[in-house]
Design a protein around this motif. Sequence first.
Motif, mmCIF file in Angstrom:
data_model
loop_
_atom_site.group_PDB
_atom_site.id
_atom_site.type_symbol
_atom_site.label_atom_id
_atom_site.label_comp_id
_atom_site.label_asym_id
_atom_site.label_seq_id
_atom_site.Cartn_x
_atom_site.Cartn_y
_atom_site.Cartn_z
ATOM 1 N N ARG A 190 0.846 -1.191 0.000
ATOM 2 C CA ARG A 190 0.000 0.000 0.000
ATOM 3 C C ARG A 190 0.882 1.241 0.000
ATOM 4 O O ARG A 190 1.870 1.296 0.747
ATOM 5 N N VAL B 158 0.958 4.406 1.449
ATOM 6 C CA VAL B 158 0.232 5.047 2.539
ATOM 7 C C VAL B 158 1.172 5.960 3.325
ATOM 8 O O VAL B 158 2.264 5.546 3.710
ATOM 9 N N TRP C 239 -5.041 4.653 14.063
ATOM 10 C CA TRP C 239 -4.176 4.865 12.899
ATOM 11 C C TRP C 239 -4.940 5.757 11.928
ATOM 12 O O TRP C 239 -6.145 5.547 11.710
ATOM 13 N N GLN D 67 -3.916 7.461 1.573
ATOM 14 C CA GLN D 67 -3.452 6.419 0.654
ATOM 15 C C GLN D 67 -3.619 6.903 -0.778
ATOM 16 O O GLN D 67 -4.659 7.467 -1.132
ATOM 17 N N HIS E 226 -5.271 -8.629 1.000
ATOM 18 C CA HIS E 226 -4.776 -9.139 2.279
ATOM 19 C C HIS E 226 -5.881 -8.973 3.327
ATOM 20 O O HIS E 226 -6.929 -8.394 3.046
ATOM 21 N N HIS F 243 -6.410 -8.612 7.872
ATOM 22 C CA HIS F 243 -5.747 -8.448 9.162
ATOM 23 C C HIS F 243 -6.788 -8.338 10.272
ATOM 24 O O HIS F 243 -7.951 -8.003 10.020
ATOM 25 N N ARG G 16 -12.230 3.326 5.010
ATOM 26 C CA ARG G 16 -11.726 4.321 4.052
ATOM 27 C C ARG G 16 -12.746 5.437 3.986
ATOM 28 O O ARG G 16 -13.955 5.170 3.876
ATOM 29 N N HIS H 109 -9.310 -7.698 1.529
ATOM 30 C CA HIS H 109 -9.586 -6.486 0.762
ATOM 31 C C HIS H 109 -8.431 -6.143 -0.155
ATOM 32 O O HIS H 109 -7.274 -6.399 0.154
ATOM 33 N N HIS I 142 -7.528 -3.076 -3.515
ATOM 34 C CA HIS I 142 -8.005 -1.850 -4.169
ATOM 35 C C HIS I 142 -7.565 -1.840 -5.627
ATOM 36 O O HIS I 142 -6.409 -2.120 -5.927
ATOM 37 N N ASP J 131 -7.402 6.464 5.350
ATOM 38 C CA ASP J 131 -7.571 5.176 6.025
ATOM 39 C C ASP J 131 -7.575 5.418 7.527
ATOM 40 O O ASP J 131 -6.694 6.124 8.031
ATOM 41 N N LEU K 224 -7.745 3.035 11.111
ATOM 42 C CA LEU K 224 -7.763 1.679 11.673
ATOM 43 C C LEU K 224 -7.669 1.735 13.192
ATOM 44 O O LEU K 224 -7.145 2.706 13.761
ATOM 45 N N LEU L 157 -5.694 -0.180 14.685
ATOM 46 C CA LEU L 157 -4.427 -0.897 14.863
ATOM 47 C C LEU L 157 -3.738 -0.655 16.212
ATOM 48 O O LEU L 157 -3.280 -1.616 16.842
HETATM 49 C C1 1HN Z 1 -4.181 -1.537 5.223
HETATM 50 O O1 1HN Z 1 -4.489 -2.816 5.046
HETATM 51 C C2 1HN Z 1 -4.609 -0.585 4.303
HETATM 52 O O2 1HN Z 1 -5.776 -2.140 2.989
HETATM 53 C C3 1HN Z 1 -4.304 0.732 4.519
HETATM 54 O O3 1HN Z 1 -5.610 -0.167 2.247
HETATM 55 C C4 1HN Z 1 -3.591 1.135 5.603
HETATM 56 C C5 1HN Z 1 -2.399 0.599 7.624
HETATM 57 C C6 1HN Z 1 -1.922 -0.300 8.523
HETATM 58 C C7 1HN Z 1 -2.212 -1.636 8.364
HETATM 59 C C8 1HN Z 1 -2.947 -2.077 7.287
HETATM 60 C C9 1HN Z 1 -5.390 -1.005 3.110
HETATM 61 C C10 1HN Z 1 -3.137 0.211 6.532
HETATM 62 C C11 1HN Z 1 -3.425 -1.140 6.352
#
Ligand code: 1HN
Length: 351
Positions: free
Chosen positions: A72, A74, A93, A97, A108, A110, A116, A149, A151, A163, A165, A167
């Motif tokens: 990503r 970002v 977080w 992006q 991926h 998580h 978004r 997900h 993009h 973005d 999160l 996290l």
């Molecule tokens: C993530 O998976 C995305 O999928 C964007 O677009 C920011 C920041 C930390 C961890 C995973 C995405 C992220 C992220």
Amino acid sequence: MTTVRYHSDEPELDDLYEQMSEKDLQPLWAMKGLLTPEPAARTRAHRWSAKQMRALGERAGELVPIDRGGDRRVLACANPGLNGLPYATSTLWAAVQFLGPREMAPAHRHSPSALRFVLEGDSVWTMINGDPLHMAAGDLILTPAWTFHEHHNPSDRGMLWVDVLDLPVVEFLESVFFEEGPSEDVDPKTDPQSASERYYGAPGLIPAGQVEPPAENYSPLLAYRWADTDAALRHQAELTGKTDVSVRFTDPVRGRDVMPTLRCEMRRISAGTETALQRQTGTRVTTVLHGSGRITIGDNEFDIEHGDILAIPSWAWTSVQANPGSENLDLFTTSDAPVLEALKLFREERS
Ligand code: 1HN
């Protein structure tokens, strides 16, 4: 010595402290600032400027390809109170992006929950567990915990979004899991309506009878469209006559927040209005969608305009001033309030 060593003018006590530190022990009786009368926030009030983020993001677009490994493009908002951690606040977080023309950010999933919020453009599809969700300015798109997900930008224009999160919370709980996804070559359909919206997007209607209710603890509606948010704000302002109105994004099945850790709200402050002071426990990240003005957070004041991102610390008195003129100030805010509410730690005050 492995932990903090306390000191005393009394030699015997000082010797005790020395021995304690060697055994990784600390004296509560000598500690200060552990239990404070009010929250002692590490998070600082801060503004990340859209103009600066855009310039740096576009440069990253020239220098940094997106593929496996990087995944990503970002730019993470790093709060100056958090010792270099890439977190906007102690619990959230936030980042911008950038996805360039014809680029694809691979699949991926998580354990942290993500969302978004689109600042501009309409050329990207996010696939969530195989369901293609179109992304356009003002839309809120959820990628709940453990959903795959990816993009896609099939157009020849670049696009950017914010973005957010949970996290930092998941990391604090030592529960981060991550895995790459299987679907490299999926072509997103260009249907403007996702399956999630076709099942759950009609106002006041959810599937009944034969369709199993979703077992997950997040909203099965994954996209909240700007046209709906805008109409809800406009109608509320018209009906109440108020110049400061808000809507909360909710799970249409359970009526709760969209995801277990994240609350999302959109606030419209009419041009020329200054809001009352408000504060709450927990932290917030606010993004400016439309309009301009000034925000006061504790002792700090920031001019704000489209695309700026703000960190609001716990328990800091906050008020907003929308510039006079034709444009209302539309603010999208994500907070950790569902976590605080679950733990009975949520408090709010208005002046
Ligand atoms: C993530 O998976 C995305 O999928 C964007 O677009 C920011 C920041 C930390 C961890 C995973 C995405 C992220 C992220």
